[in-house]
Design a protein around this motif. Structure first.
Motif, PDB file in Angstrom:
ATOM      1  N   ALA A 105       0.827  -1.207   0.000  1.00  0.00           N
ATOM      2  CA  ALA A 105       0.000   0.000   0.000  1.00  0.00           C
ATOM      3  C   ALA A 105       0.864   1.261   0.000  1.00  0.00           C
ATOM      4  N   VAL A 106       1.902   1.284   0.827  1.00  0.00           N
ATOM      5  CA  VAL A 106       2.783   2.459   0.872  1.00  0.00           C
ATOM      6  C   VAL A 106       3.556   2.592  -0.439  1.00  0.00           C
ATOM      7  N   THR A 163       1.483  10.431   5.168  1.00  0.00           N
ATOM      8  CA  THR A 163       1.298  11.706   5.843  1.00  0.00           C
ATOM      9  C   THR A 163       1.839  11.619   7.256  1.00  0.00           C
ATOM     10  N   PRO A 164       2.841  12.426   7.597  1.00  0.00           N
ATOM     11  CA  PRO A 164       3.393  12.374   8.953  1.00  0.00           C
ATOM     12  C   PRO A 164       2.321  12.622  10.011  1.00  0.00           C
ATOM     13  N   ALA A 222       2.068   4.101  14.294  1.00  0.00           N
ATOM     14  CA  ALA A 222       3.439   4.556  14.522  1.00  0.00           C
ATOM     15  C   ALA A 222       4.385   3.931  13.499  1.00  0.00           C
ATOM     16  N   PHE A 223       5.363   4.700  13.070  1.00  0.00           N
ATOM     17  CA  PHE A 223       6.430   4.309  12.150  1.00  0.00           C
ATOM     18  C   PHE A 223       5.970   4.228  10.689  1.00  0.00           C
ATOM     19  N   LEU A 224       4.679   4.433  10.421  1.00  0.00           N
ATOM     20  CA  LEU A 224       4.199   4.305   9.039  1.00  0.00           C
ATOM     21  C   LEU A 224       4.842   5.347   8.129  1.00  0.00           C
ATOM     22  N   ASP A 225       5.018   6.556   8.647  1.00  0.00           N
ATOM     23  CA  ASP A 225       5.554   7.618   7.809  1.00  0.00           C
ATOM     24  C   ASP A 225       7.047   7.476   7.545  1.00  0.00           C
ATOM     25  N   ARG A 226       7.705   6.493   8.162  1.00  0.00           N
ATOM     26  CA  ARG A 226       9.142   6.310   7.965  1.00  0.00           C
ATOM     27  C   ARG A 226       9.456   5.173   6.981  1.00  0.00           C
ATOM     28  N   LEU A 258       8.188  -2.817  12.161  1.00  0.00           N
ATOM     29  CA  LEU A 258       7.707  -2.120  13.352  1.00  0.00           C
ATOM     30  C   LEU A 258       6.256  -1.677  13.184  1.00  0.00           C
ATOM     31  N   THR A 259       5.924  -1.176  12.007  1.00  0.00           N
ATOM     32  CA  THR A 259       4.540  -0.765  11.752  1.00  0.00           C
ATOM     33  C   THR A 259       3.599  -1.958  11.856  1.00  0.00           C
ATOM     34  N   ALA A 260       4.006  -3.087  11.296  1.00  0.00           N
ATOM     35  CA  ALA A 260       3.166  -4.279  11.348  1.00  0.00           C
ATOM     36  C   ALA A 260       2.984  -4.773  12.782  1.00  0.00           C
ATOM     37  N   LEU A 261       4.030  -4.720  13.588  1.00  0.00           N
ATOM     38  CA  LEU A 261       3.922  -5.158  14.977  1.00  0.00           C
ATOM     39  C   LEU A 261       3.018  -4.230  15.783  1.00  0.00           C
TER      40      LEU A 261
END
Length: 269
Positions: free
Chosen positions: A35-36, A43-44, A49-53, A63-66
């Motif tokens: 998706a990303v 969008t920050p 959490a961590f999705l924008d990185r 990390l986002t998945a966890l």
């Protein structure tokens, strides 16, 4: 005991249900990464959490998945497995045959719990491995910025991800013990599974209420997302230690309750 344990783990990973749950967990980081990648932007401040990185470093897919899986998907699958430990055997009519073996009820409970714990490790590993693979394939990987601003190399960051995975595995030990205890109360595995999952959700709801601050440190889900402390320099081990002690406490209490119930239970099926 060892042949029984090997048989239990072998049976666990021969079930289609087990592999279906592991595949569903592995699909979460893959879907996030795809998706990303397709949108090419985040969008920050919005999303988990961590999705924008992720676009800057593929290791953040894990990390986002966890963050997404720890509150719901991992407890759901662990609840299914731990709730099925004793109740599933009783529902299939095989429990009394297992008790004929010289292992005894205590050892049978230990074997069943170890099987549930092994699944918890496998479930976490499926998220970590799938997230790492998707991140490496779809995004660049380089030095990783930690939460306090320090930067570490990819290999050091990979070691941190293994620590985070270990943290999540420890977090699920208490829930596995609760599921084992509930499984001794009924012969219906669906009821045991549902009760375990509902308790996991209720614990997180209670943890979100500021009016119950005094209760939060005693809830087995309180430290589930505390693995962020492992992403600092130097590592802050306080949350890891508190989480481990809390989960061991739940294991001791609900393991004793499970044995107390199971040792006096009339097994008719």
């Amino acid at each position: 005991m060892w042949p029984l344990l090997v048989s239990e783990i072998s049976l666990l990973f021969r079930r289609r249900r087990t592999w279906a749950m592991l595949a569903a967990l592995a699909a979460v980081p893959v879907l996030i990464a795809v998706a990303v990648r397709l949108t090419h932007s985040t969008t920050p401040g919005r999303g988990p959490a961590f999705l924008d990185r992720i676009t800057g470093n593929g290791l953040f897919v894990v990390l986002t998945a966890l963050v997404l899986c720890t509150p719901l998907f991992l407890p759901l699958t662990v609840g299914v497995t731990s709730g099925d430990t004793i109740a599933g055997e009783a529902g299939q009519g095989t429990l009394r045959y297992l008790l004929v073996a010289p292992a005894g009820r205590f050892r049978l409970l230990v074997v069943k719990y170890v099987g549930a714990a092994v699944f918890a490790v496998a479930a976490t590993a499926s998220v970590v491995l799938a997230g790492t693979t998707a991140g490496l394939l779809l995004f660049p990987v380089g030095p990783v910025p930690l939460l306090n601003g320090d930067v570490v190399g990819p290999w050091v960051a990979g070691g941190r991800l293994l620590l985070v995975g270990g943290y999540v595995c420890v977090s699920l030990l208490g829930l596995s013990a609760i599921g084992l205890f509930i499984s001794t109360l009924t012969d219906a595995p669906v009821a045991a599974t549902a009760a375990t999952v509902v308790l996991a959700i209720c614990a997180q709801v209670l943890d979100a209420l500021p009016q119950l601050d005094w209760l939060h440190p005693w809830l087995f889900s309180h430290y589930w997302l505390g693995f962020a402390d492992l992403l600092r320099q130097p590592i802050e081990w306080g949350s890891f230690g508190s989480n481990a002690l809390l989960q061991l406490g739940y294991l001791g209490v609900f393991g004793a309750l499970a044995y107390g119930r199971f040792s006096t239970k009339d097994v008719l099926s």
